[in-house]
Write a protein that holds these residues in place. Sequence first.
Motif, short mmCIF file in Angstrom:
data_model
loop_
_atom_site.label_atom_id
_atom_site.label_comp_id
_atom_site.label_asym_id
_atom_site.label_seq_id
_atom_site.Cartn_x
_atom_site.Cartn_y
_atom_site.Cartn_z
N SER A 1 0.89 -1.10 0.00
CA SER A 1 -0.01 -0.09 -0.02
C SER A 1 0.87 1.13 -0.04
O SER A 1 2.13 1.26 -0.02
CB SER A 1 -0.89 0.02 1.29
OG SER A 1 -0.15 0.07 2.18
N GLY A 2 0.50 2.33 -0.38
CA GLY A 2 0.90 3.71 -0.31
C GLY A 2 1.34 3.91 -1.84
O GLY A 2 2.31 4.50 -2.17
N ARG A 3 0.58 3.24 -2.71
CA ARG A 3 0.89 3.44 -4.11
C ARG A 3 0.65 5.00 -4.62
O ARG A 3 1.26 5.28 -5.25
CB ARG A 3 -0.24 2.68 -5.06
CG ARG A 3 0.03 1.26 -5.32
CD ARG A 3 -0.74 0.45 -6.02
NE ARG A 3 -2.22 0.49 -5.65
CZ ARG A 3 -3.41 1.13 -6.02
NH1 ARG A 3 -2.98 2.22 -7.01
NH2 ARG A 3 -4.36 1.04 -5.31
N THR A 4 -0.39 5.45 -3.86
CA THR A 4 -0.81 6.81 -4.19
C THR A 4 -0.23 7.83 -3.35
O THR A 4 -0.02 7.15 -1.96
CB THR A 4 -2.25 7.01 -4.28
OG1 THR A 4 -2.83 6.76 -3.05
CG2 THR A 4 -2.92 6.07 -5.26
N ALA B 1 -1.62 9.93 -1.42
CA ALA B 1 -2.43 9.88 -0.14
C ALA B 1 -2.19 8.74 0.49
O ALA B 1 -1.95 8.75 1.80
CB ALA B 1 -3.92 9.93 -0.46
N GLY B 2 -2.23 7.52 -0.08
CA GLY B 2 -1.76 6.35 0.56
C GLY B 2 -0.49 6.23 0.96
O GLY B 2 -0.20 5.70 2.32
N ALA C 1 -0.44 8.13 4.14
CA ALA C 1 -1.34 7.36 5.34
C ALA C 1 -0.33 6.34 5.71
O ALA C 1 -0.54 6.03 7.11
CB ALA C 1 -2.74 6.97 4.76
N ALA C 2 0.09 5.57 4.74
CA ALA C 2 1.05 4.58 5.39
C ALA C 2 2.22 4.94 6.39
O ALA C 2 2.56 4.28 7.37
CB ALA C 2 1.64 3.68 4.08
N SER D 1 1.99 7.50 8.08
CA SER D 1 1.54 8.02 9.38
C SER D 1 1.08 6.62 10.32
O SER D 1 1.16 6.54 11.41
CB SER D 1 0.51 8.87 9.26
OG SER D 1 -0.76 8.32 9.81
N HIS D 2 0.73 5.46 9.54
CA HIS D 2 0.25 4.41 10.30
C HIS D 2 1.64 3.46 10.99
O HIS D 2 1.57 3.18 11.90
CB HIS D 2 -0.48 3.27 9.41
CG HIS D 2 -0.81 2.19 9.82
ND1 HIS D 2 -0.86 0.78 9.33
CD2 HIS D 2 -1.52 1.80 11.21
CE1 HIS D 2 -1.15 -0.10 10.01
NE2 HIS D 2 -1.56 0.51 11.34
#
Lengths: 697, 697
Positions: free
Chosen positions: B238-241, B243-244, B247-248, B250-251
């Motif tokens: 994940s984190g392809r985009t 925004a993603g 989010a990744a 920060s996660h």
Amino acid sequence: MGTLTELFAPDRIAVVGATAREGSIGRAVTDNLLPAFDGEVVPVNPNYEEVMGLSCVDEIGEAAADMAVIVVPPKIVLPAIEQAGEAGVENVVVITAGFGETGGDGASRERELKEIAAEYDLNLVGPNSLGIMSTANGMNASFGPDSPEAGNMSFMSQSGAFITAVLDWANDEDVGFKDVASLGNKAVLDETDFVDHWGDDPDTDVIIGYLEGISQGREFIDTAREVTQDTPIVLVKSGRTDAGAQAASSHTGTIAGSEQAYEAGLDQAGVLRAESVQDLFDAAQMLANQPVPENNDIAVITNAGGPGVMSTDAVGDSGLEMASFEQETLDKFSEQLPPEGNIYNPVDIVGDADVERFRDALDIALADENVGSAMVLSCPTAVLDYEQLAAETVELREKHGKPVAACFMGGESVDDSAAILSDAGIPNYFDPSRAIGALDSLWEYRGIQQRTYEEPADFDVDKDAAREILERVEDRSDNRLGVEAMGLLEAYGIPMPDGEIVDAPEDARAVAERIDGDVVMKIVSPDILHKSDIGGVAVGVADDEVADTYETLITRARNYQPDANLLGVQVQEMADLDSGTETIVGMNRDPQFGPLMMFGLGGIFVEVLEDTTFRVAPVSETEAREMTEEIKTAPLLRGARGRDPADLDGIVETIQRLSQLVADFPAIMEFDINPLVATPDGVAAVDIRLTVDPENL
Amino acid sequence: MGTLTELFAPDRIAVVGATAREGSIGRAVTDNLLPAFDGEVVPVNPNYEEVMGLSCVDEIGEAAADMAVIVVPPKIVLPAIEQAGEAGVENVVVITAGFGETGGDGASRERELKEIAAEYDLNLVGPNSLGIMSTANGMNASFGPDSPEAGNMSFMSQSGAFITAVLDWANDEDVGFKDVASLGNKAVLDETDFVDHWGDDPDTDVIIGYLEGISQGREFIDTAREVTQDTPIVLVKSGRTDAGAQAASSHTGTIAGSEQAYEAGLDQAGVLRAESVQDLFDAAQMLANQPVPENNDIAVITNAGGPGVMSTDAVGDSGLEMASFEQETLDKFSEQLPPEGNIYNPVDIVGDADVERFRDALDIALADENVGSAMVLSCPTAVLDYEQLAAETVELREKHGKPVAACFMGGESVDDSAAILSDAGIPNYFDPSRAIGALDSLWEYRGIQQRTYEEPADFDVDKDAAREILERVEDRSDNRLGVEAMGLLEAYGIPMPDGEIVDAPEDARAVAERIDGDVVMKIVSPDILHKSDIGGVAVGVADDEVADTYETLITRARNYQPDANLLGVQVQEMADLDSGTETIVGMNRDPQFGPLMMFGLGGIFVEVLEDTTFRVAPVSETEAREMTEEIKTAPLLRGARGRDPADLDGIVETIQRLSQLVADFPAIMEFDINPLVATPDGVAAVDIRLTVDPENL
């Protein structure tokens, strides 16, 4: 042709060819109609006194029906339709196959069928149709194995088999329909008629369909763009790929329009195009059940960080964006959530969240004005009651009137909660990206609703002059015209460099002297296509070289092809290529959609990078402007990398004027302005090429 | 670190912190282990004599365990690990959270944890892990609510919640696993270790995973590319985009590597990257159960024309192609099928097809050597027995040893046949495009299996000379070097135009005279970044103007910035831009993957069209060549539109040599050769810019 209201809501249906014979289509249709149809069913068959307990009439004229379903063998279909027409039955569904789809005799039979239908002004579905259904009156006038459940979507399909598959699946998933129509060969009624009808039907909230072709492209666009202001249309139009287009063409036997035309046309029509069956129903169910969002900012509330990140990727892939919350919202989250939570979007309410924490967080998020829609994304935990969470989700969707998607991840443990959600029109998906994709369709539809369609401009042009020039093609063997037809541009007000075609060296010199600066000189001959290759073009010619150059060009042309038809030499002002950008404005005529406009940057951008865009003509100013904005190289026109911006208004007007020209003259089959050089100060069409069908002049 | 065999197959598991307290994690882990684990479970807790019927020990040293699961509060985790190490327990799963993911104290606790693990050479999973599971020995050493069913896929996830969701779903769908690992914070064991282990595990046929980051990019690539020769790996990263990625980050709290690096690195590793959860399992199940096809030509056998066309579109979207049948096959179809059928692909065996016709058609198609795989695509009809068709499909898949996908469209009426198919490893989908997508993964994996990985070339270079030039950065405040570092290219054998940096007009003249033709002259100063803007570049300078131009350039630079550090003026041969193409060869250093090479065409192609490609360095010749082939503008290098082809070998070698340079010197953070001009006869690096971290020299 009248409205289709009676077609879907008849009082008496005559089944022409009804029989009780097991395994026959006549039996299947009667079987389907009997149990639930609100009206009367009248079997028509001279061989029986009664069929399945209904008394049978010999001829349709005796049935007093307002709709006829025809299942007799192909050879007696035409008389049956004629009798229906004579008897004043205006609605006819022809289930019998063996028409256009078989070629040969079948094709000529279909032509006759059309004539009869026209004569009696029939609303005729098919032939080669599975039939039609309506859940409003329990009518299943088809030979399919299933009847649909009631719902607010109406569904048309060019494949009857696809209808049987969808109904089998939909009944299992509690997906319902208002009307269903199997279009068959579309000899009379086609997708445009059904879209038109369902657009006015208060019980149809979404129109969906599977199409392999669109019969009358422009009519479809004009009808659908009105319908889609209120009623979304979602279609799978197959034949997207080359392989698919070939398969579609061999399946339906029609000449396929180009994918570019379909893509442009469906977009101009306001249709949401689904790429797969899954996408079709994901979008349709969301549109059928949820409000349209006010903005594209979504809040994701989750008890699981990882899936939260996945959903953010899905948002990144879509037209949606992760909402930025108002300070008040952030403050509320800070108060509500445990310290290890995340108050920013995706809002991580942490694995130990119970229903109450989920509910409060969703309530806070939906109350934020920045938030247009929300997704509840949860992984199963010991403290979370999925059914209760489903009920709260439904309630908050109602309270805030904003669309909400659910992604309760899991298997069997989700089933009951998914049923609660589904009853309220909130689909549940295991995969966050499907939920986001479905919400994205709502947002896309919002964009369609907000479109304003304007009439194409009507420029003051000299149509007679244009016609005269086009008629010159009658002297040509190859239907082509080139620079010798530049007068067309003048007639339609499209700017071009100063210049003339001359047939003597002294005239060439005179033109060059009038033009300030060096000139370009080109051989003009319909027989010489690749002028540059034979040295037929001279660039940067000074005044005093013009006469000599004229002779040289003529000599080269004569040497190359002694019998070539030489129309002269074009002497043209040099386009300012240093400050200009080469663009192409083109058009070709699509068999379904008619004139299709193309725009792109010249040279490698079109030829190597295929960076082009299309619109069905006539195009409005807005549409022409969109064309200049949506190509990938648009930043070059706007002045990227320190260049001066090109005259975009000039390009936009040129697209509109060419659009008017090709709409005015159906004889124009292809037209390329290549290049149209766009400088900061204006545009100029330097060269043109067109193909004209003399028979359409 | 040893192998992970013992981690997944221990004899005695100590549960450190075991308790019978309801709702506690210690209770959940013990509950999960007790019913099915083949070995012994030993609770460790000084507060109890026994836990859930097992006698409890005070310290792990008394447990004689070979694996420990640690669930004690964060503050006593470290001593517990230390005791495990002292007691010779090499395998430790730390479920306790409150480490790196919380920052602050937790982060320093995690650093200590790493030190202890290193000291005792522990195989440590976590901290902040859900736990691990293996169906080979019934071990569920986790606090998740579900245990997996047995299967041949092993599954790792950086999100524990995602594991609980997947198991809940998978148990419902009869999807099984060999091992499952929740990676937690990956303080010690990370994805590379698990990939390495499962690659050697004969019971793992497919490795799947959900990752938010890869800890050691290059190691992962090297491990995975070996593993994927035999065992496919499918990952959602994940984190392809944008925004993603945010989010990744920060996660997980880690610095995110760039998406370009992940895309390149995962591809170089031979990993199949899934974009969604659905794609992940569609691909994984196909890979886990079906043979790999010999070619990419697929046959579609269908009783429904419309869905046949849809599947053809899906094939067009994939890496597969519709098979062209041998004449013998066509003849057999002609014999077998009714006249209204279609013997070409998609093979339409018509709506009245029974199982026998389906079976014969599939048999004929699979026997064709041109056919690598097949799809059975059917709509429900009265004459078709879906269960029988499922059985025949399974049998023919076995008989021909070719992969077969099923798309039995429908709802409840498909359930029983879907179970028959699923038992034989043939997934059934309602949507033809999902079935095609899954088959496409098999074909993609075939391509990975057939890769041959070659060692990067080891060019003979002058590393000392390069180091000396790089050290000059120590005098700079901004860590940057420019043309004054062109000697780096010489040291690594990268061609450049003839030229020199001089500090006197007469030297400039001497250089110019040596160079045949006009020259380019540029101010060389670390303080003047945009030389052109201040008139610091002169193009096309003739011999006799060189000395004057030297003075002019120096004067302009002085006027612009009196205290600028002027290193002189570069006098350089003019690159042949008429016959040449400007390219860019670049590199930046990714936090996870290290040096990342970039290639693209210069100017608008990179800046406006973003037509670039990336590889993690060091790159092999094949990888460098792929870079020159996969950009959209590659046809321009190959000589599109009548140009001479550029010296591709020269570009390929330049990429390799720069790759070697940046791999040799970790201090190089960024390096751009822009432009590298490629003519038909060679390449020349006209300008360079690099950033060097002096602390890494």
